[in-house]
Design a protein around this motif. Structure first.
Motif, PDB file in Angstrom:
ATOM      1  N   VAL A  14       0.252  -5.984  -6.029  1.00  0.00           N
ATOM      2  CA  VAL A  14       1.678  -6.499  -5.492  1.00  0.00           C
ATOM      3  C   VAL A  14       2.946  -4.949  -5.759  1.00  0.00           C
ATOM      4  CG1 VAL A  14       3.720  -7.487  -5.354  1.00  0.00           C
ATOM      5  CG2 VAL A  14       1.254  -8.954  -6.348  1.00  0.00           C
ATOM      6  N   VAL A  15       3.047  -4.490  -4.826  1.00  0.00           N
ATOM      7  CA  VAL A  15       3.868  -3.430  -5.124  1.00  0.00           C
ATOM      8  C   VAL A  15       5.517  -4.181  -4.392  1.00  0.00           C
ATOM      9  CG1 VAL A  15       2.155  -1.953  -4.617  1.00  0.00           C
ATOM     10  CG2 VAL A  15       3.188  -2.595  -2.811  1.00  0.00           C
ATOM     11  N   CYS A  16       6.358  -2.933  -5.323  1.00  0.00           N
ATOM     12  CA  CYS A  16       7.667  -3.645  -4.381  1.00  0.00           C
ATOM     13  C   CYS A  16       8.481  -2.020  -4.139  1.00  0.00           C
ATOM     14  CB  CYS A  16       8.571  -4.319  -5.523  1.00  0.00           C
ATOM     15  SG  CYS A  16      10.382  -4.344  -5.157  1.00  0.00           S
ATOM     16  N   ARG A  17       9.311  -1.949  -2.913  1.00  0.00           N
ATOM     17  CA  ARG A  17      10.045  -1.146  -2.690  1.00  0.00           C
ATOM     18  C   ARG A  17      10.898  -0.470  -3.802  1.00  0.00           C
ATOM     19  NH1 ARG A  17       6.927   2.878   0.797  1.00  0.00           N
ATOM     20  NH2 ARG A  17       6.302   1.654   2.484  1.00  0.00           N
ATOM     21  N   ILE A  18      11.391   0.709  -3.821  1.00  0.00           N
ATOM     22  CA  ILE A  18      12.165   1.545  -4.519  1.00  0.00           C
ATOM     23  C   ILE A  18      13.787   0.852  -3.953  1.00  0.00           C
ATOM     24  CG2 ILE A  18      13.063   3.308  -5.731  1.00  0.00           C
ATOM     25  CD1 ILE A  18      10.834   4.756  -6.374  1.00  0.00           C
ATOM     26  N   PRO A  19      14.189   0.256  -4.834  1.00  0.00           N
ATOM     27  CA  PRO A  19      15.787   0.178  -4.551  1.00  0.00           C
ATOM     28  C   PRO A  19      17.206   1.760  -4.544  1.00  0.00           C
ATOM     29  CG  PRO A  19      15.480  -0.922  -6.437  1.00  0.00           C
ATOM     30  CD  PRO A  19      14.362  -0.478  -5.601  1.00  0.00           C
ATOM     31  N   ASP A  20      17.659   1.650  -3.824  1.00  0.00           N
ATOM     32  CA  ASP A  20      18.476   2.494  -4.214  1.00  0.00           C
ATOM     33  C   ASP A  20      19.390   2.305  -5.488  1.00  0.00           C
ATOM     34  OD1 ASP A  20      17.892   3.322  -1.670  1.00  0.00           O
ATOM     35  OD2 ASP A  20      19.929   3.037  -0.474  1.00  0.00           O
ATOM     36  N   SER A  21      19.727   1.711  -6.036  1.00  0.00           N
ATOM     37  CA  SER A  21      20.481   0.966  -7.351  1.00  0.00           C
ATOM     38  C   SER A  21      19.548   1.746  -8.610  1.00  0.00           C
ATOM     39  CB  SER A  21      20.490  -0.179  -7.341  1.00  0.00           C
ATOM     40  OG  SER A  21      19.362  -1.232  -7.284  1.00  0.00           O
ATOM     41  N   LEU A  22      18.294   2.068  -8.051  1.00  0.00           N
ATOM     42  CA  LEU A  22      17.728   2.566  -9.069  1.00  0.00           C
ATOM     43  C   LEU A  22      18.421   3.724  -9.802  1.00  0.00           C
ATOM     44  CD1 LEU A  22      14.717   2.298 -10.752  1.00  0.00           C
ATOM     45  CD2 LEU A  22      14.161   4.469  -9.090  1.00  0.00           C
ATOM     46  N   LYS A  23      18.332   4.685  -8.881  1.00  0.00           N
ATOM     47  CA  LYS A  23      19.616   5.738  -8.946  1.00  0.00           C
ATOM     48  C   LYS A  23      20.305   5.521 -10.519  1.00  0.00           C
ATOM     49  CE  LYS A  23      21.645   9.937  -7.392  1.00  0.00           C
ATOM     50  NZ  LYS A  23      20.764  10.901  -8.014  1.00  0.00           N
ATOM     51  N   ASP A  24      21.480   4.598 -10.117  1.00  0.00           N
ATOM     52  CA  ASP A  24      22.076   4.813 -11.654  1.00  0.00           C
ATOM     53  C   ASP A  24      22.560   3.707 -12.200  1.00  0.00           C
ATOM     54  OD1 ASP A  24      23.344   7.054  -9.876  1.00  0.00           O
ATOM     55  OD2 ASP A  24      24.331   5.543  -8.443  1.00  0.00           O
ATOM     56  N   ASP A  25      21.685   2.300 -11.350  1.00  0.00           N
ATOM     57  CA  ASP A  25      21.698   1.060 -12.437  1.00  0.00           C
ATOM     58  C   ASP A  25      20.326   0.822 -13.205  1.00  0.00           C
ATOM     59  OD1 ASP A  25      24.387   1.045 -11.572  1.00  0.00           O
ATOM     60  OD2 ASP A  25      23.476  -0.356  -9.466  1.00  0.00           O
ATOM     61  N   ALA A  26      19.226   1.251 -13.035  1.00  0.00           N
ATOM     62  CA  ALA A  26      18.299   0.918 -13.662  1.00  0.00           C
ATOM     63  C   ALA A  26      18.740   1.194 -15.264  1.00  0.00           C
ATOM     64  CB  ALA A  26      16.489   1.993 -13.307  1.00  0.00           C
ATOM     65  N   VAL A  27      17.177   0.549 -16.227  1.00  0.00           N
ATOM     66  CA  VAL A  27      17.163   0.454 -17.568  1.00  0.00           C
ATOM     67  C   VAL A  27      16.424   1.845 -18.004  1.00  0.00           C
ATOM     68  CG1 VAL A  27      15.973  -0.373 -19.550  1.00  0.00           C
ATOM     69  CG2 VAL A  27      16.888  -2.151 -17.964  1.00  0.00           C
ATOM     70  N   ARG A  28      16.897   2.303 -18.139  1.00  0.00           N
ATOM     71  CA  ARG A  28      16.034   4.003 -18.777  1.00  0.00           C
ATOM     72  C   ARG A  28      16.504   3.955 -20.266  1.00  0.00           C
ATOM     73  NH1 ARG A  28      19.822   6.096 -14.476  1.00  0.00           N
ATOM     74  NH2 ARG A  28      19.093   5.865 -12.577  1.00  0.00           N
ATOM     75  N   GLU A  29      15.630   5.231 -21.183  1.00  0.00           N
ATOM     76  CA  GLU A  29      14.944   5.196 -22.117  1.00  0.00           C
ATOM     77  C   GLU A  29      16.020   6.407 -23.078  1.00  0.00           C
ATOM     78  OE1 GLU A  29      11.214   6.822 -22.517  1.00  0.00           O
ATOM     79  OE2 GLU A  29      10.035   5.141 -21.694  1.00  0.00           O
ATOM     80  N   SER A  30      16.651   7.214 -22.173  1.00  0.00           N
ATOM     81  CA  SER A  30      17.541   7.242 -22.587  1.00  0.00           C
ATOM     82  C   SER A  30      19.040   7.415 -21.508  1.00  0.00           C
ATOM     83  CB  SER A  30      17.181   9.332 -22.672  1.00  0.00           C
ATOM     84  OG  SER A  30      18.639   9.935 -22.758  1.00  0.00           O
ATOM     85  N   ASP A  31      20.335   8.200 -21.547  1.00  0.00           N
ATOM     86  CA  ASP A  31      21.346   7.984 -20.493  1.00  0.00           C
ATOM     87  C   ASP A  31      21.409   9.463 -19.749  1.00  0.00           C
ATOM     88  OD1 ASP A  31      22.045   5.840 -21.580  1.00  0.00           O
ATOM     89  OD2 ASP A  31      23.767   6.521 -22.688  1.00  0.00           O
ATOM     90  N   GLN A  32      19.711  10.627 -20.598  1.00  0.00           N
ATOM     91  CA  GLN A  32      19.782  12.052 -19.785  1.00  0.00           C
ATOM     92  C   GLN A  32      19.698  11.956 -19.049  1.00  0.00           C
ATOM     93  OE1 GLN A  32      22.000  14.088 -20.857  1.00  0.00           O
ATOM     94  NE2 GLN A  32      22.857  12.688 -22.764  1.00  0.00           N
ATOM     95  N   VAL A  33      18.284  10.431 -18.618  1.00  0.00           N
ATOM     96  CA  VAL A  33      17.860  10.794 -17.646  1.00  0.00           C
ATOM     97  C   VAL A  33      17.932  10.650 -15.963  1.00  0.00           C
ATOM     98  CG1 VAL A  33      15.711   9.595 -16.107  1.00  0.00           C
ATOM     99  CG2 VAL A  33      15.690   9.308 -19.027  1.00  0.00           C
ATOM    100  N   VAL A  34      17.901  11.981 -15.128  1.00  0.00           N
ATOM    101  CA  VAL A  34      18.726  11.871 -13.743  1.00  0.00           C
ATOM    102  C   VAL A  34      17.141  11.136 -12.956  1.00  0.00           C
ATOM    103  CG1 VAL A  34      19.533  13.129 -12.550  1.00  0.00           C
ATOM    104  CG2 VAL A  34      19.670  12.725 -15.132  1.00  0.00           C
ATOM    105  N   VAL A  35      17.511  10.401 -12.028  1.00  0.00           N
ATOM    106  CA  VAL A  35      16.591  10.212 -11.134  1.00  0.00           C
ATOM    107  C   VAL A  35      16.941  10.313  -9.875  1.00  0.00           C
ATOM    108  CG1 VAL A  35      15.934   7.740  -9.541  1.00  0.00           C
ATOM    109  CG2 VAL A  35      16.176   7.480 -12.501  1.00  0.00           C
TER     110      VAL A  35
END
Length: 221
Positions: A14-35
């Motif tokens: 099972v795979v799921c396509r990447i949403p545009d909201s990943l860039k700004d709203d996904a859960v991250r380990e650090s706020d410094q991570v830029v997608v």
């Protein structure tokens, strides 16, 4: 994915396509991570094409901007031998992903779906490393001991060992299976520490072949 054998041969995924909201709203380990969203989508497309070349029967879900992390489908269920344990993600933004994955696993792939009854239990698939012989569970802000216990209760025929990890939210950001009996790890200090602790606590780790990634600081996603 539904496991076919201990040789890590799979028939379906099972795979799921990447949403545009990943860039700004996904859960991250650090706020410094830029997608880099475009690069992420290109790499994900290559991933899907590789699976298709391997003759995997893929069920492809459309991206849903309401759920920024929906492309990380492995976090939502832990599957083995026809049984799918539905996880309890910590982030409320991920809870809406559960019903879609449950429906796909049950109706489309014929898996027996098991829900976690303990409301205090937290577990995400990214913290669960199945070696074909046992489960290693990373204890982190995303997975707790109650979640590991739920996994052990669901798969009673396998040993479930827990390890506290730091510097990341998922064990499989540090290491993953590269094949039967082979564990691949990154060269980050977190990965080295996790492997050292595992080797000290669990003698079974010494039976695996260890492959270290060549790029310093590499994490495995």
């Amino acid at each position: 994915m539904a496991q076919k054998s201990f040789n890590f041969e799979y028939e379906s995924g099972v795979v799921c396509r990447i949403p545009d909201s990943l860039k700004d709203d996904a859960v991250r380990e650090s706020d410094q991570v830029v997608v880099d969203l475009d690069q992420a989508k290109r790499e994900h497309e290559k991933y899907i094409l590789t699976l298709r070349k391997l003759k995997i029967n893929l069920l492809e879900l459309e991206a849903d901007d309401e759920y920024p992390d929906c492309c990380f489908v492995e976090d939502i269920a832990i599957i083995h031998d026809g049984v799918a344990l539905i996880c309890n993600p910590k982030s409320p933004s991920r809870r809406g992903e559960l019903e879609v994955i449950k429906r796909v696993l049950s109706h489309d792939l014929g898996q027996h779906v098991v829900n976690i009854k303990d409301e205090e239990a937290m577990i995400e698939g990214g913290n669960v490393l199945f070696t074909g012989k046992e489960f290693f569970v990373g204890i982190s802000p995303r997975t707790n001991q109650a979640g590991a216990l739920a996994l052990a209760n669901c798969f009673p025929d396998y040993n479930v060992a827990t390890i506290q990890i730091s510097g990341c939210i998922h064990l499989k950001s540090l290491m993953s299976m590269a094949g039967p009996g082979i564990i691949a790890i990154g060269q980050s200090e977190e990965a080295k520490k996790a492997l050292k602790v595992m080797s000290f606590l669990f003698l079974s780790v010494l039976l695996y072949k260890i492959i270290v990634c060549v790029n310093p600081g590499t994490r495995l996603f």
